[in-house]
Design a protein around this motif. Structure first.
Motif, short mmCIF file in Angstrom:
data_model
loop_
_atom_site.label_atom_id
_atom_site.label_comp_id
_atom_site.label_asym_id
_atom_site.label_seq_id
_atom_site.Cartn_x
_atom_site.Cartn_y
_atom_site.Cartn_z
N ASP A 1 0.09 4.11 13.15
CA ASP A 1 -0.32 2.88 13.83
C ASP A 1 -0.49 1.74 12.82
OD1 ASP A 1 -0.28 4.04 16.30
OD2 ASP A 1 -2.45 4.38 16.41
N THR A 2 -1.06 2.07 11.66
CA THR A 2 -1.25 1.05 10.61
C THR A 2 0.10 0.54 10.11
OG1 THR A 2 -3.36 2.00 9.90
CG2 THR A 2 -2.19 0.62 8.31
N ILE A 3 1.03 1.45 9.86
CA ILE A 3 2.37 1.05 9.40
C ILE A 3 3.02 0.11 10.40
CG2 ILE A 3 4.71 1.91 8.97
CD1 ILE A 3 3.39 4.43 7.75
N LEU A 4 2.96 0.46 11.68
CA LEU A 4 3.59 -0.36 12.72
C LEU A 4 2.89 -1.71 12.86
CD1 LEU A 4 4.21 2.37 15.45
CD2 LEU A 4 5.89 1.33 13.91
N SER B 1 0.83 -1.19 0.00
CA SER B 1 0.00 0.00 0.00
C SER B 1 0.87 1.25 0.00
CB SER B 1 -0.89 -0.01 1.25
OG SER B 1 -1.66 1.16 1.33
N GLY B 2 0.68 2.12 -0.99
CA GLY B 2 1.47 3.33 -1.11
C GLY B 2 2.71 3.17 -1.96
N ALA B 3 2.88 2.00 -2.57
CA ALA B 3 4.10 1.75 -3.34
C ALA B 3 4.08 2.40 -4.72
CB ALA B 3 4.34 0.25 -3.49
N GLY B 4 2.90 2.60 -5.27
CA GLY B 4 2.80 3.19 -6.61
C GLY B 4 2.41 2.20 -7.69
N THR B 5 1.76 1.10 -7.31
CA THR B 5 1.36 0.11 -8.32
C THR B 5 0.35 0.69 -9.31
OG1 THR B 5 -0.34 -0.74 -6.79
CG2 THR B 5 1.79 -1.87 -6.80
N THR B 6 -0.44 1.67 -8.86
CA THR B 6 -1.44 2.26 -9.76
C THR B 6 -0.78 2.94 -10.95
OG1 THR B 6 -2.95 2.58 -7.90
CG2 THR B 6 -3.39 3.86 -9.89
N THR B 7 0.36 3.58 -10.73
CA THR B 7 1.09 4.24 -11.82
C THR B 7 1.55 3.21 -12.85
OG1 THR B 7 1.85 5.98 -10.33
CG2 THR B 7 3.07 5.69 -12.39
N ILE B 8 2.08 2.10 -12.39
CA ILE B 8 2.51 1.03 -13.30
C ILE B 8 1.31 0.47 -14.06
CG2 ILE B 8 3.62 -1.21 -13.44
CD1 ILE B 8 5.61 0.76 -12.53
N THR B 9 0.21 0.27 -13.34
CA THR B 9 -0.99 -0.28 -13.98
C THR B 9 -1.48 0.62 -15.10
OG1 THR B 9 -1.70 -1.43 -11.98
CG2 THR B 9 -3.42 -0.88 -13.58
N ARG B 10 -1.46 1.93 -14.88
CA ARG B 10 -1.91 2.87 -15.90
C ARG B 10 -1.06 2.75 -17.17
NH1 ARG B 10 -1.36 7.21 -12.97
NH2 ARG B 10 -3.28 6.80 -11.85
N SER B 11 0.24 2.56 -16.99
CA SER B 11 1.12 2.41 -18.15
C SER B 11 0.82 1.11 -18.89
CB SER B 11 2.58 2.45 -17.71
OG SER B 11 2.92 3.73 -17.23
N PHE B 12 0.54 0.04 -18.15
CA PHE B 12 0.18 -1.22 -18.81
C PHE B 12 -1.13 -1.08 -19.58
CE2 PHE B 12 3.43 -3.46 -16.44
CZ PHE B 12 3.70 -4.57 -17.25
N GLN B 13 -2.07 -0.34 -19.04
CA GLN B 13 -3.34 -0.14 -19.75
C GLN B 13 -3.12 0.60 -21.05
OE1 GLN B 13 -5.49 1.70 -16.49
NE2 GLN B 13 -6.64 -0.17 -16.07
N HIS B 14 -2.16 1.52 -21.09
CA HIS B 14 -1.82 2.18 -22.35
C HIS B 14 -1.29 1.15 -23.35
CE1 HIS B 14 -2.68 6.01 -20.73
NE2 HIS B 14 -1.55 6.19 -20.05
N ILE B 15 -0.45 0.24 -22.89
CA ILE B 15 0.07 -0.81 -23.77
C ILE B 15 -1.07 -1.68 -24.29
CG2 ILE B 15 1.53 -2.87 -23.90
CD1 ILE B 15 3.32 -1.59 -21.77
N PHE B 16 -1.96 -2.09 -23.40
CA PHE B 16 -3.08 -2.95 -23.81
C PHE B 16 -3.95 -2.25 -24.86
CE2 PHE B 16 -2.96 -4.82 -19.26
CZ PHE B 16 -1.91 -5.65 -19.62
N ARG B 17 -4.23 -0.97 -24.63
CA ARG B 17 -5.08 -0.23 -25.57
C ARG B 17 -4.39 -0.07 -26.92
NH1 ARG B 17 -6.40 3.23 -22.30
NH2 ARG B 17 -4.73 4.75 -22.61
#
Length: 292
Positions: free
Chosen positions: A182-185, A14-30
């Motif tokens: 608290d969530t991180i810990l 969570s918070g790593a940035g997977t959404t950014t990578i996913t968006r780029s893959f969707q450009h490839i798929f399209r």
């Protein structure tokens, strides 16, 4: 792994940035006219939002301070592996959707923080694309990683990951800083046991490294931008990777190890396109041959 029904998994916490990578893959798929079945990792959490709060409370009352979405108790690892295995064999499988906010809930006539019912993945897709926490998870009971044809890890250095999570959860979800910390810990033991090991199983890792001071992530006012970062790209198997081409296309990049490229963070989108477009086309070519 499956030639006829390939699986691509993007994994990161969570918070790593997977959404950014996913968006780029969707450009490839399209662009390449690839029909992908998109699967969100949140769909395989074991409990909805209210249930998870209750489970955490119950765990704390028994002295367990580390119950989290990162570990096996908070997820349906068996169902996730079953989806991967079934899709690889048949091109379909069971999934559902987690409704994150009011808009998604309204679209399905349900409260946010709940799940839709289980449904079959649409038939006729070219590949399955997973984005979430556990695309390469392995435990003593399940091995999700073995079913994926392409595994990509998204792993910013830990301070940057925390900064991104703090800003997202405070500004977009309304949590206090104390609640996020608290969530991180609470998640840390499961992070070490179930998240980190996945990045030794991925085929390609993307790690963003800020070049500004992030020594105290809990006082950082801004998320370092891509232009304030370098990107470390590690290939588990460098055989077949055209490093001279990548170095020529990614300005100011260099190789730090025989399987690792370092490039400016602002080139992240281009790097994803250059690296993964040939890989996706190769998967589609192999699929076409296998289905002839």
């Amino acid at each position: 792994m499956s030639t006829k029904h390939p699986i691509v998994a993007i994994t990161g916490s969570s918070g790593a940035g997977t959404t950014t990578i996913t968006r780029s893959f969707q450009h490839i798929f399209r662009r390449e006219k690839v029909k992908a079945a998109i699967i969100e990792g949140d769909s395989f959490h074991a409990f909805d939002r209210q249930q998870m709060r209750q489970k955490m409370k119950e765990a704390e009352e028994t002295g367990d301070q580390h119950f989290s979405h990162f570990g096996p108790e908070g997820n349906l690892f068996g169902e996730l592996e079953q989806l991967f295995a079934t899709y690889g064999a048949t091109g379909t499988g069971k999934s559902r959707k987690y409704l994150h906010d009011e808009a998604e809930g309204a679209a399905h006539g349900q409260p946010p923080g709940t799940f839709t019912g289980w449904t079959d993945v649409d038939e006729g897709t070219d590949l399955l694309f997973y984005e979430g926490l556990h695309g390469a998870v392995v435990t003593n009971r399940v091995n999700v990683a073995q079913h994926a044809d392409l595994l990509v890890g998204v792993v910013p250095i830990i301070n940057l990951e925390w900064i991104q999570k703090l800003h997202r959860d405070k500004n977009m979800r309304g949590y206090s800083q104390e609640a996020v910390v608290d969530t991180i810990l609470r998640r840390m033991p499961d992070y070490v046991s179930y998240i980190c090991p996945q990045f030794s199983r991925t085929h390609v890792n993307f790690q963003r490294v800020p070049v500004v001071d992030t020594s105290n992530p809990f006082t950082s006012r801004d998320i370092p931008s891509l232009d304030e970062s370098m990107l470390v790209i590690r290939f588990a198997n460098p055989k077949g990777i055209d490093f001279p081409y990548l170095l020529s296309m990614l300005h100011d990049s260099y190789m730090s190890r025989p399987n690792t490229i370092v490039c400016p963070g602002g080139k992240m989108g281009l790097a994803i396109q250059l690296i993964f477009t040939p890989m996706i086309l190769r998967l589609m070519g192999n699929r076409e041959q296998a289905t002839m």
